[in-house]
Each structure stands twice: as C-alpha cells, then as structure tokens.
Design an enzyme around this catalytic site. Sequence first.
Site, short mmCIF file in Angstrom:
data_model
loop_
_atom_site.label_atom_id
_atom_site.label_comp_id
_atom_site.label_asym_id
_atom_site.label_seq_id
_atom_site.Cartn_x
_atom_site.Cartn_y
_atom_site.Cartn_z
N SER A 194 -14.52 -13.70 -24.92
CA SER A 194 -15.53 -14.65 -25.40
C SER A 194 -14.99 -16.02 -25.75
O SER A 194 -15.75 -17.00 -25.76
CB SER A 194 -16.26 -14.07 -26.62
OG SER A 194 -15.36 -13.82 -27.68
N HIS A 212 -20.27 -10.07 -23.14
CA HIS A 212 -20.52 -11.36 -22.49
C HIS A 212 -20.61 -11.25 -20.97
O HIS A 212 -20.79 -12.25 -20.29
CB HIS A 212 -19.43 -12.36 -22.88
CG HIS A 212 -19.56 -12.87 -24.28
ND1 HIS A 212 -20.35 -13.95 -24.61
CD2 HIS A 212 -19.03 -12.42 -25.44
CE1 HIS A 212 -20.28 -14.16 -25.92
NE2 HIS A 212 -19.50 -13.25 -26.44
N LYS A 250 -27.44 -11.13 -26.62
CA LYS A 250 -26.94 -12.31 -25.91
C LYS A 250 -27.85 -12.59 -24.72
O LYS A 250 -28.92 -13.15 -24.89
CB LYS A 250 -25.47 -12.10 -25.53
CG LYS A 250 -24.57 -12.02 -26.77
CD LYS A 250 -23.13 -11.84 -26.43
CE LYS A 250 -22.23 -11.95 -27.65
NZ LYS A 250 -22.49 -10.93 -28.68
#
Length: 393
Positions: free
Chosen positions: A182, A210, A241
């Site tokens: 990240s 991610h 996310k």
Amino acid sequence: MSDKLKFIEEKVEQLKEEGVYRKLPVNYGPCENVIELNGRKVVNLSSNNYLGLASHPRVKEASKAALEKYGVGAGSVRTIVGNQDLLEELETLLARFKEEEAVMLFQSGLNCNIGTIQAIVEKGDLIISDALNHASIIDGVRLSKADKAVYKHNDMDDLERILKEKREAYRNVLIITDGVFSMDGDLAPLPKIVELAKKYDCLTYVDDAHGSGVLGRSGRGTIDHFGLHGEIDFIVGTLSKAIGVVGGYVATKAIVKEWLLHRARPLLFSTALPPAATAATIESVKMLMESEEHTNKLWDNARYFKSHLEELGFDIGISETPITPVMIGGESKTMEFSKALLDEGVFVSGIVFPTVPKGKGRCRVMISASHTKEDLDTAIAAFKKVGQSLGVI
C-alpha cells in the site's frame, strides 16, 4: 493536566517539534473526487474509494432498502443471532466472484488478519512474512503462538534461504505477503512464492486489500492477475476500498471457513456487519461482475496521472498500480509539501515515519475512477507549482 499524563504531553510536543504533528481534517460530505474539506472544495487524492462506488446511486439504493427491512444493526455476533441472510448471500456471491471455494466475512480487513492468522497457526508452526507487510498482518502475526521470521521485501532468494534453514524444524509453515503493497504500489511476486511454497510444502496467505477491485478481470484481484486461482490457501480482501463500503473477507476452502467460525476471535466477540452495509456491498460486487467499466476508467486515470508526473521529473517509486507515491524524503518537508498542495486546492496526505521508514516520506496519491481529467489536470498543475517552489523538481 494530571502529572501522570505528562509523558504523553511530552510525546505530542515532540511530534510538533519534528514537524509531523497533525489535526484530523473534516470532510463535510461524501467521499468523492471533489470533497468539502475543512469548509472548502478540494480535489481528493487521498481516498481508497478506487472505483467511486462509495456514493454510487445503485449502491445507496440497495443500502436504503436493507435499512428499511433489517434496521441499522445486526444485533449480535454471527454465532448467536447476527448471521442474517444477507451475510450468507454476500459470502456466496464473493466466492463466485473470486472463483474460490468459500468466503468468510469479517467486520474489517484488519479483523481478517488478526482473526485468521492466530486461528490457523499455533505453537510448533512458523510464519514467514514480507518485511513490508501491512501493520494488520504484523499485529496478526504477533497474536499467534507460532514462531516468526521476516524476509527482505519481495526478495525470493532471502525467502528461500529462510525455508532452507528452518522448514524441517516445523510442522506447518505459512508464507504471508501483501498482494499490493500500500505504500509503494508494487506487487508481490506471487508465482515465485507459490513455486517455493510447493517446493517446501508451505501454506500461502495473501492480503489483497489493495488488489481487490483493482487488478485482474473486473477487479478479481492479484491472484486473478497472475492466474493463480486455487493456488493460494488464504486470500484476504477488503470491502472498504474499491468496493466502497466496509468489511473484509477471507477466500479459502470450505473446511477453513468452518474452523474460522469456531476460532476466529473477531467473529466470536464482535457484532456482525450492519445489514445496510452488507446490502450495499452485494450491489457493488454485482456491478463489478457486470462490467469492467469502472476498473478500466481507474487504470486510464492512473496511467494519465503517472505519465504527467514523471514528465515533470517527480520520483514516483516502483508503483505498478494506481497507488502513486510521490517521493519527497524528509518528514517535515513531506508534511510541508502536503500542506502546500492543500493550499492549492488538492488534498494528498503526507505519509511519514512510522508508517514508512525515516527519510522515505512521500505524498501518496490514490487515483480513482471517479476523477475527471479536469480533476487530474488541476492536481498535476498543483504538483508542478509546489514541486518547483520547494525544490523537489
């Protein structure tokens, strides 16, 4: 102030002296491409809302419908009466989306790691973890009773060195890595990790927070990107996310799901996800399964922004994803750069120690499918102005 807390006051003063003290900004609306931050409109380049789904009309409508039917909370942990039909539906949908056997939902990605790791390894086992793994993995490893070893970031020679030295001394060995890191936006070399895991008879665990919704077909993740379905034993993904809501999950085998329902402590001791969030997540995942529109727009925006920053002379590190770290260096200069960008109407959070090593401060840009070219051009112009005024370019 009580003298007993004087040491805390001193620590806060030290942060101020080092130039890294900050107050929380306040967002007065939805988390979108442009937000009202501290009372002014700014281009938002600091959100994990990769696909812009956090305020999408379809997602909001699904949430509203569930709110009316189920109320605002699950009312219990899943093992008592909190296991609503929506949770079962989402797990089935996610397993189909991820093309894995089963999915176990958690309240967050952090809860996935602190709940799953301690449940699947024990004393007599070994965990081997990448040096730059996320803090939640580090905490999950600490909570387990297994022995631990760390290999140099993405260094497969170092990983094999540890395996050669230690594998025979342990019953089970679990290799843990982020799928996408990240802070730098680079990828783990998963094919090589799988190769080594087979060679040394190890389990594999990938935190793809991610990568989920970003890489692979329609955002199926890093495992799909590398074509490794069925090769990774534990795949962690987040719903907060790219999916745009809240929560996390582990994609794994059905027997592992059964075990986690009995031993993963966040499932046993924390209330289940709220129904409105679960319904919103179901809609987001359905949208990904229907079209690659959002992921394609995300990558188009990312390539556009990165190419322009590189042309200006910025160091954007080794990123292979929409995560774009603009390397500044010193802690105080990084925070100064971030503040100057905000003065220009662009919000990019400065990332400094202890999140990254000292001297490796960066302004981490998080590109979204919701950004317009005008948003990105505004940001590029701000980076150019600030970069030149502060001597970064």
